[in-house]
Design a protein around this motif. Sequence first.
Motif, short mmCIF file in Angstrom:
data_model
loop_
_atom_site.label_atom_id
_atom_site.label_comp_id
_atom_site.label_asym_id
_atom_site.label_seq_id
_atom_site.Cartn_x
_atom_site.Cartn_y
_atom_site.Cartn_z
N ARG A 460 0.82 -1.21 0.00
CA ARG A 460 0.00 0.00 0.00
C ARG A 460 0.86 1.27 0.00
NH1 ARG A 460 -3.58 -0.04 5.01
NH2 ARG A 460 -4.23 1.96 4.16
N TYR A 461 2.08 1.16 0.48
CA TYR A 461 2.93 2.33 0.58
C TYR A 461 4.15 2.22 -0.34
CZ TYR A 461 -0.06 2.74 4.65
OH TYR A 461 -1.16 2.80 5.46
N ARG A 462 3.97 1.51 -1.44
CA ARG A 462 5.10 1.23 -2.33
C ARG A 462 5.73 2.50 -2.92
NH1 ARG A 462 0.32 -0.01 -4.55
NH2 ARG A 462 -0.25 0.95 -6.55
N ASP A 490 -3.15 6.29 -0.84
CA ASP A 490 -4.37 5.84 -0.16
C ASP A 490 -5.46 6.87 -0.43
OD1 ASP A 490 -6.44 5.32 1.71
OD2 ASP A 490 -5.02 4.28 3.02
N ALA A 532 -5.81 1.96 -3.48
CA ALA A 532 -4.39 2.33 -3.53
C ALA A 532 -3.74 1.92 -4.84
CB ALA A 532 -3.65 1.73 -2.34
N GLU A 533 -4.35 2.32 -5.95
CA GLU A 533 -3.76 2.07 -7.26
C GLU A 533 -3.76 3.36 -8.08
OE1 GLU A 533 -2.22 -0.54 -8.19
OE2 GLU A 533 -2.86 -1.98 -6.68
N TYR A 562 -6.69 -7.16 -6.14
CA TYR A 562 -5.61 -6.24 -5.82
C TYR A 562 -5.09 -6.37 -4.38
CZ TYR A 562 -6.69 -4.09 -10.28
OH TYR A 562 -6.90 -3.86 -11.62
N GLN A 564 -6.28 -5.40 -1.57
CA GLN A 564 -6.41 -4.13 -0.85
C GLN A 564 -7.87 -3.73 -0.81
OE1 GLN A 564 -5.59 -0.58 -3.82
NE2 GLN A 564 -4.02 -2.15 -4.17
#
Length: 728
Positions: A460-462, A490, A532-533, A562, A564
């Motif tokens: 999520r925090y890539r 996010d 988160a994409e 995904y 998420q």
Amino acid sequence: MFIKAVGPIASILSYYSTFDLKKCRPIFYVLFLPNLIYKIVMKIAFTYNLKTDNSEDQAEFDTKQTVDALSEAMSNLGHQVEHVEVSGPPSQVMAKLESLNPDLVFNTAEGKYGRYREAFYPGLFEQLGLPFTGSDAYLCNLTLDKDLTKKVVAELGVPVPTSQQVTRIGQLNEKNIRFPVILKPNFEGSSKGITQESIAENLDELKEKLKVTLKKYPAGILVEEFVVGKDITIGFVNGINNDNKGVLVPTEYHFAAEYSAGKKYQIYDYHLKNSEADKVSLRTPAELDPKTTQELIKYAQKIFTQLDIKDIGRVDFRVTPDNRIYFIEINALPSLEPGAGIYQAAALFGHTKIEDVLDAIINSASKRFNIRPQKSLKKNLKKLRIGFSYNEKRIIPQSNPLTDIEAEYDAPKTLDAIRSAIASYGHEVVDLEATPELPAKLISANIDLVFNIAEGIKGRYRESQVPALLDLMGIEYTGSDASTMALTLDKGLAKRIVREAGVKTPNFLLFITGKEPLPKDFKFPVVIKPVAEGSSKGLNDKSVVHNEKDLREEASAIIARYKQGALAEEYLPGREFTVAVIGEKRPQILPPMEIVFTPEAGNFPIYSYHHKLDVNSEVKYDVPAKIDEKLRNQLEQNARKVFNILDCRDIARIDFRLDAEGNVNFVECNPLPGLTPGWSDLCLIAESTGMTYRELIGEIIAPAIRRYKQKMKTLLHKDKNDAQQSVE
């Protein structure tokens, strides 16, 4: 900067297109230097205001045609020309200039607001220690003030019409007025505020017209005796060596007979200058008797010399039918558009091309600032090693959503374009693909800073992975920091923070399992998408749902696909826009772009994944968007606010959509916008402003270079203090 051979000797040295005299052997000086014609070739920062519309606010700005002509001319002279459009915040201009580190600034920037606007940029250059063409801040300030300039010129013994400046009607000195008079905004150029109605023939008429003009130009109105006669202008180019010390011959404005017919007073007003320019022609030299011509040149010489105008200028006179001369005003930033009178007058002294005139201006400034090759060679020896962090796209996205795993990554052509743009500024580019081996590569890369477009690999925090790593290692980089990257990826969290700060957003609900209960006020239709994409991943023709059953099915599919949450967002039926923001705390807002949906997009159109794969008939792009001033201001204000709320830095693209009532709603913020030349939204927006792809990359990297240099100064200062303390 380097020295370039020109003239006969250049052919002998043709295999050395450029050379450094300091490296040549003494015998070279003896044999060749006496016959060598040479000139200094420099990196020139070209500062200007780009004219993007026909509003009066931009009347003094340079058109794209003028910018291109001046840039091409300087390039033809052998200089490396870097564009610096100054309409953004001063901090951004400073960062760009500091990153470019030019040998000389070629300045035509008029500034945007206030009585001291023309003085702002020369003052900035002085503070930065940069040599520049044209007069200094004091003179630019003086010459913009018509009333003050007249007082100074009158002290030199040059005839001026009687005049007085007023900021309210009660200031009028009625005994000192010679009718007819003309009303002019005291701090404007390009005939702004001057119309056929600007003449007053009696006191009552004057007071009535003053009420109107003071409302529009409250800084001051010049009430000036109207002189009937010819409009004459005399240019000055200090680098042109003639008997008049750079003062050129008089040029006359000639008005077409059909335009002059029936007009009691001939005025070169704003409408004529900007809308009917074809009704005015230039006569060089002016049709005047020799005595009047010489007297004009003598007055012009006195004005340019005593005011100490630098490099270039223009002074305007009126000459009555009986050859009485009156000074009208002086311009320290005269027009250099193709066809300007200064070129016609210069041609009479052998300077027949734009290149010739610009070369004279540049040579004058170079001599004045004592610009020498050895100074620049030393100054520009330091080139930066810039790491380039990215994720390369190896799986080509197709219409099948299962192929979208690398949709946010960048294709080799995009990566090559960015590399080339960075390298074009003289930097060394070091590839740093954002793989698990990146930390080890950073240790050995010995880089100064990083140009970051890495999306990260997973999680999520890539998008925050690379910035966090660079922060840990103390390496400066472009773009937002790890906190902002994580926050903006996010979508739900970003919406909460933006809404809390007072920016309107559509109502939304986050699904973690797909089984969450719906609030009582939950309304359909809604848009369902991964939380988160980016690159519209997960948005397709099933993403707009109209009932609970379809909503839960799509939410469950997104969660499974995904790994998420799924964001269900109120569908807004209005127009969709995206706004690019460049800079730091006081960023530049580029013109909004509208994503226009065609009838083929259906009744509930959204900007979906397949729209971003290739050109299709469902969407088109209007940039700049065709919107009224009110909506433009709302979009720009909201974009600036969101940029600062989310603590973005250097670059971001912010998406908005209008609701049924036409209110602007924040949709999402992308601090890593696409940079594919000629395709990505950001690139299209920048292109619409006249910004090249190379310049866009330069704008993004400039603040990071400024931060890097500031850090180096701080470290150097600390080392000096530590050394001094150890000695003590």
